[in-house]
Design a protein around this motif. Sequence first.
Motif, PDB file in Angstrom:
ATOM      1  N   VAL A 199      54.581  44.059  43.841  1.00  0.00           N
ATOM      2  CA  VAL A 199      53.622  43.089  44.374  1.00  0.00           C
ATOM      3  C   VAL A 199      52.270  43.230  43.411  1.00  0.00           C
ATOM      4  O   VAL A 199      51.865  44.587  43.078  1.00  0.00           O
ATOM      5  CB  VAL A 199      53.037  43.512  45.946  1.00  0.00           C
ATOM      6  N   GLY A 200      51.620  42.118  42.979  1.00  0.00           N
ATOM      7  CA  GLY A 200      50.711  42.246  42.038  1.00  0.00           C
ATOM      8  C   GLY A 200      49.486  42.414  43.057  1.00  0.00           C
ATOM      9  O   GLY A 200      49.047  41.602  43.783  1.00  0.00           O
ATOM     10  N   PHE A 201      48.171  42.632  42.311  1.00  0.00           N
ATOM     11  CA  PHE A 201      46.664  42.586  42.967  1.00  0.00           C
ATOM     12  C   PHE A 201      46.075  42.342  41.577  1.00  0.00           C
ATOM     13  O   PHE A 201      45.943  42.582  40.888  1.00  0.00           O
ATOM     14  CB  PHE A 201      46.296  44.217  43.670  1.00  0.00           C
ATOM     15  N   GLY A 202      44.862  41.419  42.075  1.00  0.00           N
ATOM     16  CA  GLY A 202      43.926  41.003  41.241  1.00  0.00           C
ATOM     17  C   GLY A 202      42.930  40.117  41.693  1.00  0.00           C
ATOM     18  O   GLY A 202      42.701  39.885  42.980  1.00  0.00           O
ATOM     19  N   TRP A 203      42.193  39.493  40.742  1.00  0.00           N
ATOM     20  CA  TRP A 203      41.087  38.643  41.202  1.00  0.00           C
ATOM     21  C   TRP A 203      41.597  37.246  40.772  1.00  0.00           C
ATOM     22  O   TRP A 203      42.084  36.710  39.733  1.00  0.00           O
ATOM     23  CB  TRP A 203      39.892  38.652  40.258  1.00  0.00           C
ATOM     24  N   ILE A 204      41.039  36.131  41.685  1.00  0.00           N
ATOM     25  CA  ILE A 204      41.352  34.819  41.288  1.00  0.00           C
ATOM     26  C   ILE A 204      39.883  34.011  41.389  1.00  0.00           C
ATOM     27  O   ILE A 204      39.117  34.136  42.427  1.00  0.00           O
ATOM     28  CB  ILE A 204      42.034  34.054  42.381  1.00  0.00           C
ATOM     29  N   THR A 205      39.497  33.320  40.415  1.00  0.00           N
ATOM     30  CA  THR A 205      38.159  32.821  40.110  1.00  0.00           C
ATOM     31  C   THR A 205      38.750  31.266  39.966  1.00  0.00           C
ATOM     32  O   THR A 205      39.299  30.972  39.145  1.00  0.00           O
ATOM     33  CB  THR A 205      37.279  33.043  39.276  1.00  0.00           C
ATOM     34  N   LEU A 206      38.209  30.317  40.814  1.00  0.00           N
ATOM     35  CA  LEU A 206      38.279  28.879  40.620  1.00  0.00           C
ATOM     36  C   LEU A 206      36.698  28.232  40.212  1.00  0.00           C
ATOM     37  O   LEU A 206      35.746  28.884  40.709  1.00  0.00           O
ATOM     38  CB  LEU A 206      38.807  28.156  41.954  1.00  0.00           C
ATOM     39  N   ARG A 207      36.748  27.166  39.374  1.00  0.00           N
ATOM     40  CA  ARG A 207      35.647  26.622  39.310  1.00  0.00           C
ATOM     41  C   ARG A 207      35.902  24.985  39.546  1.00  0.00           C
ATOM     42  O   ARG A 207      36.847  24.425  38.771  1.00  0.00           O
ATOM     43  CB  ARG A 207      34.980  26.843  37.811  1.00  0.00           C
ATOM     44  N   ARG A 208      35.272  24.213  40.271  1.00  0.00           N
ATOM     45  CA  ARG A 208      35.481  22.960  40.229  1.00  0.00           C
ATOM     46  C   ARG A 208      34.995  22.084  38.942  1.00  0.00           C
ATOM     47  O   ARG A 208      34.157  22.521  38.698  1.00  0.00           O
ATOM     48  CB  ARG A 208      34.675  22.325  41.655  1.00  0.00           C
ATOM     49  N   THR A 209      35.886  21.102  38.745  1.00  0.00           N
ATOM     50  CA  THR A 209      35.262  20.714  37.342  1.00  0.00           C
ATOM     51  C   THR A 209      35.903  19.057  37.557  1.00  0.00           C
ATOM     52  O   THR A 209      36.972  18.743  38.169  1.00  0.00           O
ATOM     53  CB  THR A 209      36.233  21.288  36.201  1.00  0.00           C
ATOM     54  N   ALA A 229      36.829  17.942  34.601  1.00  0.00           N
ATOM     55  CA  ALA A 229      37.747  17.656  33.398  1.00  0.00           C
ATOM     56  C   ALA A 229      38.953  17.089  33.571  1.00  0.00           C
ATOM     57  O   ALA A 229      39.740  17.331  34.614  1.00  0.00           O
ATOM     58  CB  ALA A 229      37.940  18.946  32.483  1.00  0.00           C
ATOM     59  N   ALA A 230      39.568  16.106  32.755  1.00  0.00           N
ATOM     60  CA  ALA A 230      40.716  15.594  32.688  1.00  0.00           C
ATOM     61  C   ALA A 230      42.105  16.566  32.940  1.00  0.00           C
ATOM     62  O   ALA A 230      43.008  16.313  33.436  1.00  0.00           O
ATOM     63  CB  ALA A 230      40.920  14.320  31.526  1.00  0.00           C
ATOM     64  N   VAL A 231      41.742  17.613  31.892  1.00  0.00           N
ATOM     65  CA  VAL A 231      42.829  18.514  31.934  1.00  0.00           C
ATOM     66  C   VAL A 231      42.174  19.893  32.291  1.00  0.00           C
ATOM     67  O   VAL A 231      41.531  20.527  31.473  1.00  0.00           O
ATOM     68  CB  VAL A 231      43.722  18.772  30.738  1.00  0.00           C
ATOM     69  N   PRO A 232      42.164  20.590  33.462  1.00  0.00           N
ATOM     70  CA  PRO A 232      41.661  21.855  33.946  1.00  0.00           C
ATOM     71  C   PRO A 232      42.437  22.668  32.910  1.00  0.00           C
ATOM     72  O   PRO A 232      43.620  22.746  32.725  1.00  0.00           O
ATOM     73  CB  PRO A 232      41.960  21.866  35.354  1.00  0.00           C
ATOM     74  N   SER A 233      41.252  24.008  32.819  1.00  0.00           N
ATOM     75  CA  SER A 233      41.979  25.190  32.196  1.00  0.00           C
ATOM     76  C   SER A 233      42.395  26.197  33.223  1.00  0.00           C
ATOM     77  O   SER A 233      41.767  26.433  34.035  1.00  0.00           O
ATOM     78  CB  SER A 233      40.944  25.674  31.332  1.00  0.00           C
ATOM     79  N   VAL A 234      43.495  26.679  33.070  1.00  0.00           N
ATOM     80  CA  VAL A 234      44.382  27.854  33.919  1.00  0.00           C
ATOM     81  C   VAL A 234      44.616  28.913  32.900  1.00  0.00           C
ATOM     82  O   VAL A 234      45.823  28.911  32.309  1.00  0.00           O
ATOM     83  CB  VAL A 234      45.382  27.193  34.862  1.00  0.00           C
ATOM     84  N   THR A 235      43.970  29.919  33.236  1.00  0.00           N
ATOM     85  CA  THR A 235      44.363  31.094  32.446  1.00  0.00           C
ATOM     86  C   THR A 235      44.928  32.345  33.513  1.00  0.00           C
ATOM     87  O   THR A 235      44.183  32.578  34.267  1.00  0.00           O
ATOM     88  CB  THR A 235      43.200  31.757  31.658  1.00  0.00           C
ATOM     89  N   VAL A 236      45.966  32.833  33.443  1.00  0.00           N
ATOM     90  CA  VAL A 236      46.676  33.711  34.175  1.00  0.00           C
ATOM     91  C   VAL A 236      46.941  34.834  33.248  1.00  0.00           C
ATOM     92  O   VAL A 236      47.794  34.683  32.182  1.00  0.00           O
ATOM     93  CB  VAL A 236      47.876  33.224  34.926  1.00  0.00           C
ATOM     94  N   GLU A 237      46.633  36.032  33.227  1.00  0.00           N
ATOM     95  CA  GLU A 237      46.947  37.015  32.405  1.00  0.00           C
ATOM     96  C   GLU A 237      46.824  38.426  33.261  1.00  0.00           C
ATOM     97  O   GLU A 237      46.336  38.679  34.379  1.00  0.00           O
ATOM     98  CB  GLU A 237      45.613  37.086  31.497  1.00  0.00           C
ATOM     99  N   GLU A 238      47.617  39.460  32.662  1.00  0.00           N
ATOM    100  CA  GLU A 238      47.407  40.857  33.001  1.00  0.00           C
ATOM    101  C   GLU A 238      46.487  41.649  32.473  1.00  0.00           C
ATOM    102  O   GLU A 238      46.674  41.912  31.012  1.00  0.00           O
ATOM    103  CB  GLU A 238      48.816  41.433  33.277  1.00  0.00           C
ATOM    104  N   TRP A 239      45.793  42.515  33.167  1.00  0.00           N
ATOM    105  CA  TRP A 239      44.675  43.112  32.339  1.00  0.00           C
ATOM    106  C   TRP A 239      44.286  44.285  33.257  1.00  0.00           C
ATOM    107  O   TRP A 239      43.704  44.453  34.231  1.00  0.00           O
ATOM    108  CB  TRP A 239      43.163  42.414  32.172  1.00  0.00           C
ATOM    109  N   PRO A 240      45.293  45.491  33.191  1.00  0.00           N
ATOM    110  CA  PRO A 240      45.267  46.693  33.989  1.00  0.00           C
ATOM    111  C   PRO A 240      44.352  47.863  33.311  1.00  0.00           C
ATOM    112  O   PRO A 240      44.096  48.857  33.849  1.00  0.00           O
ATOM    113  CB  PRO A 240      46.729  47.448  33.888  1.00  0.00           C
ATOM    114  N   HIS A 241      43.564  47.481  32.195  1.00  0.00           N
ATOM    115  CA  HIS A 241      42.669  48.553  31.629  1.00  0.00           C
ATOM    116  C   HIS A 241      41.403  48.499  32.097  1.00  0.00           C
ATOM    117  O   HIS A 241      40.891  47.489  32.874  1.00  0.00           O
ATOM    118  CB  HIS A 241      42.823  48.113  29.968  1.00  0.00           C
ATOM    119  N   PRO A 242      40.484  49.508  32.034  1.00  0.00           N
ATOM    120  CA  PRO A 242      39.242  49.705  32.523  1.00  0.00           C
ATOM    121  C   PRO A 242      38.423  48.527  32.006  1.00  0.00           C
ATOM    122  O   PRO A 242      38.217  48.079  30.988  1.00  0.00           O
ATOM    123  CB  PRO A 242      38.648  51.070  31.742  1.00  0.00           C
ATOM    124  N   VAL A 243      37.436  48.173  32.890  1.00  0.00           N
ATOM    125  CA  VAL A 243      36.278  47.209  32.749  1.00  0.00           C
ATOM    126  C   VAL A 243      35.183  47.580  33.215  1.00  0.00           C
ATOM    127  O   VAL A 243      34.856  48.608  33.673  1.00  0.00           O
ATOM    128  CB  VAL A 243      36.731  45.909  33.299  1.00  0.00           C
TER     129      VAL A 243
END
Length: 509
Positions: free
Chosen positions: A360-370, A372-386
Amino acid sequence: MSNASQSSLPPLPAADRPDVAARLRDALLAASFTADGLLDLLGAPAYAALARSETVPALRATRGDTPLELLVRLFLLQQPVPRARVAEALPVDACLESGWLARAGEGELTATVDVRPYGGPGGEDWFIVSDLGCAVGGAGGIGRRDEGVVLGVGGASTTLAGITVRTPVEAALDLGTGSGIQALHAAQHATRVTATDLNPRALHITALTLALSGTPAADLREGSLFTPVRDGEKYDLIVSNPPFVISPAARLTYRDGGMGGDDLCRTLVQEAGERLTEGGFAQFLANWQHVEGEDWQDRLRSWVPRGCDAWIVQREAQDVHQYAELWLRDAGDHQGDPAEYQARYDAWLDEFEARKVKSVGFGWITLRRTDAAVPSVTVEEWPHPVEQPLGDTIRHHFDRVDFLRGHDDAALLAAHFRLAAEVVQEQVGLPGAEDPEHVVLRQNRGMRRATRVDTVGAGFAGVCDGSMSAGVILDAIAQLVGEDPVLLRDRTPAQIRLLVEQGFLEPAR
């Protein structure tokens, strides 16, 4: 999601007495019952222990008889205190009449709710109200089995508050408000705040949190997911720390969504798009299944609603055994009947096995209404400190998405860039070697990313101060290294795009 039973929980203070809340707030502030005041009184170790629901260090640090020590024992440690002494610090009669305090034994009083000081991002003195013994939300052994219990501030709450984009907006929605912390933050930059929850007790406590914090009341609505939102209503900001736990049954309202698998989080994300204004943000914490034979990133991409850009970050993933143990401990099941614990553990594993879930994964999901003809969707793994807060980092990510979407390679080479703040260069290679094996650019702020670049990329980034276009810089580098400038211009835009996308370079004009 089934409604919560309130029968086993004690009555709450009156939510329609703002006069008493204001007087109580003034009294708490006068006694330095604030985040800073607690740190000064308790010391860092005992203060940190409170955040782990450990009370012994704080009890040892509040053996005196000052007003602040009495208030800590009363509201944070749930200890009875002498009425005569409390009367010197609080409007006791008003607090008794409105339900903030209750009589307990001969000449003693107890608190009916937990009240925890919380420092706002601008130094505000806020107070988060929660059920007794539940000031710290999230996994960590709260041990309260009442269905409708309302938790206070936990790691998930502060994570969501930290990643939320904070720009002035007209309308904000806190979906699944709990104790009201997200509504409290939103009220600082939104003209109107709507807060919803399936649990009516949570709405009551949110009203107390806002009143005691000196913040205007929110529009409180009862219901699940977007059900309380009226037809046609749209928001500039939607935030939610939902009951995202993937569990075999809806036992605890604050954590169990009551839908199968990760359907609650998926539904929440998919339905958010049509509730956003153009350019509006929706930000969630979520759990998602890693299913055998399925790419988890593809699973999350399928959640993104049409007309939305998305940035989804997986912060961690747990195998099904770790996950079940974490949330069994959260409910205190490990402290009860061993046979019941085993049965619940089995039920969890049966559920995962039936769904072919391996982790099971845990994380953040951010959407922005746009638009644009082709929306940008980035899905990544980032377990490091922020470095929190990350609201500006997330907003700038989408600004860069717009920039890159609007610039082809020719326009990119004509653009001017500036190296982002606190980016350092590291050269990796054998000691004494004339040239490094590779060069790494590293951020010391925000996401704290690191990326490998070639010597041209490192040289390019180092020169970017906004004064020259990318093409001019590359022509100078080509002359310096003896490379054909046309070939260098052809092969470098991809590397520039990556550096812009990841926040190492910022458009200067």
